[in-house]
Scaffold this active site. Structure first.
Site, PDB file in Angstrom:
ATOM      1  N   GLY A 103       0.843  -1.211   0.000  1.00 14.76           N
ATOM      2  CA  GLY A 103       0.000   0.000   0.000  1.00 14.76           C
ATOM      3  C   GLY A 103       0.865   1.242   0.000  1.00 14.76           C
ATOM      4  CB  ALA A 104       4.230   1.751  -1.405  1.00 13.68           C
ATOM      5  CG  ASN A 105      -1.129   3.423  -3.958  1.00 15.35           C
ATOM      6  OD1 ASN A 105      -1.142   2.314  -3.450  1.00 15.35           O
ATOM      7  ND2 ASN A 105      -2.218   4.163  -4.079  1.00 15.35           N
ATOM      8  N   GLY A 126      -0.954   7.723   1.430  1.00 21.76           N
ATOM      9  CA  GLY A 126      -0.939   7.798   2.892  1.00 21.76           C
ATOM     10  C   GLY A 126       0.389   7.400   3.523  1.00 21.76           C
ATOM     11  N   GLY A 162       1.923   4.595   3.711  1.00 19.42           N
ATOM     12  CA  GLY A 162       2.808   3.754   2.897  1.00 19.42           C
ATOM     13  C   GLY A 162       3.667   4.610   1.984  1.00 19.42           C
ATOM     14  CE1 TYR A 175      -8.348   0.376   9.787  1.00 21.80           C
ATOM     15  CE2 TYR A 175      -8.905   1.359  11.910  1.00 21.80           C
ATOM     16  CZ  TYR A 175      -8.016   1.180  10.873  1.00 21.80           C
ATOM     17  OH  TYR A 175      -6.773   1.771  10.918  1.00 21.80           O
TER      18      TYR A 175
HETATM   19  N1  LIG Z   1      -4.280   7.143   9.173  1.00 22.17           N
HETATM   20  C1  LIG Z   1      -4.363   6.777  10.449  1.00 22.17           C
HETATM   21  O1  LIG Z   1      -4.600   7.614  11.351  1.00 22.17           O
HETATM   22  C2  LIG Z   1      -4.141   5.345  10.841  1.00 22.17           C
HETATM   23  C3  LIG Z   1      -4.278   5.020  12.190  1.00 22.17           C
HETATM   24  C4  LIG Z   1      -3.999   3.725  12.597  1.00 22.17           C
HETATM   25  C5  LIG Z   1      -3.596   2.780  11.677  1.00 22.17           C
HETATM   26  N2  LIG Z   1      -3.494   3.112  10.369  1.00 22.17           N
HETATM   27  C6  LIG Z   1      -3.080   2.058   9.429  1.00 22.17           C
HETATM   28  O2  LIG Z   1      -2.105   2.524   8.515  1.00 22.17           O
HETATM   29  C7  LIG Z   1      -2.245   1.870   7.258  1.00 22.17           C
HETATM   30  C8  LIG Z   1      -2.344   2.899   6.148  1.00 22.17           C
HETATM   31  O3  LIG Z   1      -3.401   3.794   6.446  1.00 22.17           O
HETATM   32  P1  LIG Z   1      -3.527   5.183   5.670  1.00 22.17           P
HETATM   33  O4  LIG Z   1      -4.157   6.145   6.596  1.00 22.17           O
HETATM   34  O5  LIG Z   1      -2.251   5.532   5.024  1.00 22.17           O
HETATM   35  O6  LIG Z   1      -4.625   4.775   4.572  1.00 22.17           O
HETATM   36  P2  LIG Z   1      -4.777   5.251   3.059  1.00 22.17           P
HETATM   37  O7  LIG Z   1      -4.250   6.615   2.866  1.00 22.17           O
HETATM   38  O8  LIG Z   1      -6.189   4.957   2.707  1.00 22.17           O
HETATM   39  O9  LIG Z   1      -3.827   4.246   2.260  1.00 22.17           O
HETATM   40  C9  LIG Z   1      -4.092   2.888   2.279  1.00 22.17           C
HETATM   41  C10 LIG Z   1      -3.165   2.182   1.316  1.00 22.17           C
HETATM   42  O10 LIG Z   1      -3.492   0.775   1.355  1.00 22.17           O
HETATM   43  C11 LIG Z   1      -3.756   0.355   0.030  1.00 22.17           C
HETATM   44  N3  LIG Z   1      -4.698  -0.748  -0.050  1.00 22.17           N
HETATM   45  C12 LIG Z   1      -5.989  -0.818   0.379  1.00 22.17           C
HETATM   46  N4  LIG Z   1      -6.514  -2.003   0.037  1.00 22.17           N
HETATM   47  C13 LIG Z   1      -5.544  -2.701  -0.610  1.00 22.17           C
HETATM   48  C14 LIG Z   1      -5.483  -3.978  -1.217  1.00 22.17           C
HETATM   49  N5  LIG Z   1      -6.543  -4.817  -1.244  1.00 22.17           N
HETATM   50  N6  LIG Z   1      -4.314  -4.381  -1.774  1.00 22.17           N
HETATM   51  C15 LIG Z   1      -3.245  -3.557  -1.784  1.00 22.17           C
HETATM   52  N7  LIG Z   1      -3.245  -2.318  -1.257  1.00 22.17           N
HETATM   53  C16 LIG Z   1      -4.396  -1.903  -0.674  1.00 22.17           C
HETATM   54  C17 LIG Z   1      -4.312   1.584  -0.664  1.00 22.17           C
HETATM   55  O11 LIG Z   1      -4.241   1.404  -2.060  1.00 22.17           O
HETATM   56  P3  LIG Z   1      -5.316   2.112  -3.047  1.00 22.17           P
HETATM   57  O12 LIG Z   1      -4.828   3.517  -3.220  1.00 22.17           O
HETATM   58  O13 LIG Z   1      -5.208   1.289  -4.285  1.00 22.17           O
HETATM   59  O14 LIG Z   1      -6.658   2.049  -2.385  1.00 22.17           O
HETATM   60  C18 LIG Z   1      -3.351   2.628  -0.138  1.00 22.17           C
HETATM   61  O15 LIG Z   1      -2.142   2.571  -0.805  1.00 22.17           O
HETATM   62  C19 LIG Z   1      -3.488   0.985   7.391  1.00 22.17           C
HETATM   63  O16 LIG Z   1      -3.076  -0.321   7.711  1.00 22.17           O
HETATM   64  C20 LIG Z   1      -4.237   1.602   8.557  1.00 22.17           C
HETATM   65  O17 LIG Z   1      -5.029   0.674   9.256  1.00 22.17           O
HETATM   66  C21 LIG Z   1      -3.772   4.370   9.914  1.00 22.17           C
END
Ligand SMILES: NC(=O)c1ccc[n+]([C@@H]2O[C@H](COP(=O)([O-])OP(=O)(O)OC[C@H]3O[C@@H](n4cnc5c(N)ncnc54)[C@H](OP(=O)(O)O)[C@@H]3O)[C@@H](O)[C@H]2O)c1
Length: 305
Positions: A20-22, A24, A26, A175
């Site tokens: 999920g590097a593209n 947030g 990642g 979630y």
């Molecule tokens: N943001 C927060 O405050 C927070 C807090 C606690 C934990 N986290 C954890 O941190 C991680 C990233 O969160 P984020 O906030 O950066 O979310 P985000 O901006 O929505 O980014 C999520 C990333 O995961 C990818 N992804 C989703 N479904 C996928 C799949 N089936 N196969 C491959 N890639 C997939 C997305 O790809 P697409 O662009 O293709 O959808 C995107 O690159 C998650 O595990 C989340 O639970 C985040």
């Protein structure tokens, strides 16, 4: 020890895969690692979004060593094929299990493999990918697996008898529970690796509360509307940008003093510099971890350690 998220130890010669590097966290994790010299494998489900992220990193780090690996964590066939690729690498210094759905659907949904979507995307995929990548991690001295936890692990009870929420589904439960499962896996993996005398370390990191409206604009990667920026700005006292939220993850990957089983997060819970943090009790419960592990082996048809 004082940790400077900008002056990282050189990562030259190291190979790191980030799922999920593209977008947030990642994206920002990949950027920080590439800037420190690591060769970063962007494991993403959408090649156009992956290319946009690659361009954005190269715009900041012209000599960044980057490649893209096709990975859909919600599809076990895709996970197996990505895992085979990783397993065949000469070295793999770290695998970052970051990909996840953070806005779950209101109704329970199943993947092509018949698994509950959020549990599959956020946990089962990471479990099976880590199992597949193990040979490359094993042959790389000092390698690590870093899995993404969350403050949400403190806010729900684990339904150990219904991990895929067949009886009563809510998006929030799915979630938060998926984050308990992934964190529990991260800690249990470290215990099992140690028992086997493996040199691989497994760590867990969480980003606090990190939101896109407080994150720098990056074309093709983070383009929130003015309205979103305004609303997210109102939450400034208890949120941070995803560029800051990635710091605990980057620390777990790069800090030479970070031991296996460690948990990193922001100093003030939802925000702040990356420090050692206290995991939710359920995520370090060894009994629950064994049950979760067994269910993941069955669901993914992946015997692991
Ligand atoms: N943001 C927060 O405050 C927070 C807090 C606690 C934990 N986290 C954890 O941190 C991680 C990233 O969160 P984020 O906030 O950066 O979310 P985000 O901006 O929505 O980014 C999520 C990333 O995961 C990818 N992804 C989703 N479904 C996928 C799949 N089936 N196969 C491959 N890639 C997939 C997305 O790809 P697409 O662009 O293709 O959808 C995107 O690159 C998650 O595990 C989340 O639970 C985040």
């Amino acid at each position: 020890m004082t940790w400077d998220p900008v002056r990282l130890p050189s990562q030259r010669g190291r190979v790191v895969a980030v799922t999920g590097a593209n977008a947030g966290l990642g994206f920002w994790t990949s950027f920080a690692l590439a800037r420190a010299g690591a060769s970063v494998i962007l494991a993403c489900r959408n090649s156009q979004r992956a290319d946009a992220a690659m361009r954005a990193i190269r715009a900041r780090v012209p000599d960044a060593e980057l490649s893209v690996l096709q990975l859909d964590t919600a599809d076990l066939a895709s996970v197996r094929s990505a895992g085979e690729h990783l397993a065949g690498l000469d070295r793999l210094d770290a695998l970052v299990n970051n990909a996840g759905i953070v806005h779950p659907p209101l109704r329970r949904t199943e993947t092509v493999d018949g698994l509950e979507l959020i549990t599959a995307t956020n946990f089962f995929g990471a479990f099976a990918l880590t199992a597949a990548a193990l040979p490359a991690l094993e042959r790389t001295p000092g390698s690590r697996v870093v899995s993404l936890g969350s403050l949400a692990t403190l806010l729900v009870s684990l339904r150990l008898d219904d991990l895929q929420l067949t009886r009563r589904y809510s998006g929030w439960q799915a979630y938060a529970q998926s984050k308990i499962l992934l964190s529990s896996f991260g800690f249990e993996l470290d215990r099992r690796l140690r028992e086997r005398g493996s040199g691989i370390r497994s760590l867990v990191a969480h980003p606090g509360y990190s939101i896109s409206g407080r994150t720098p604009h990056v074309p093709g990667v983070n383009e929130p509307s003015r309205g979103k920026r305004f609303v997210d700005g109102l939450q400034a006292p208890f949120t941070q940008g995803k560029n800051r939220g990635a710091e605990p993850v980057v620390r777990a990957v790069t800090d030479p003093d970070a031991g296996g089983g460690a948990f990193y997060g922001p100093r003030y819970g939802a925000k702040g510099p990356a420090v050692r943090a206290q995991p939710a009790a359920v995520t370090v419960d060894a009994g629950a971890a064994q049950a979760i592990w067994s269910e993941a082996e069955v669901a993914t048809r992946t015997p692991f350690l």
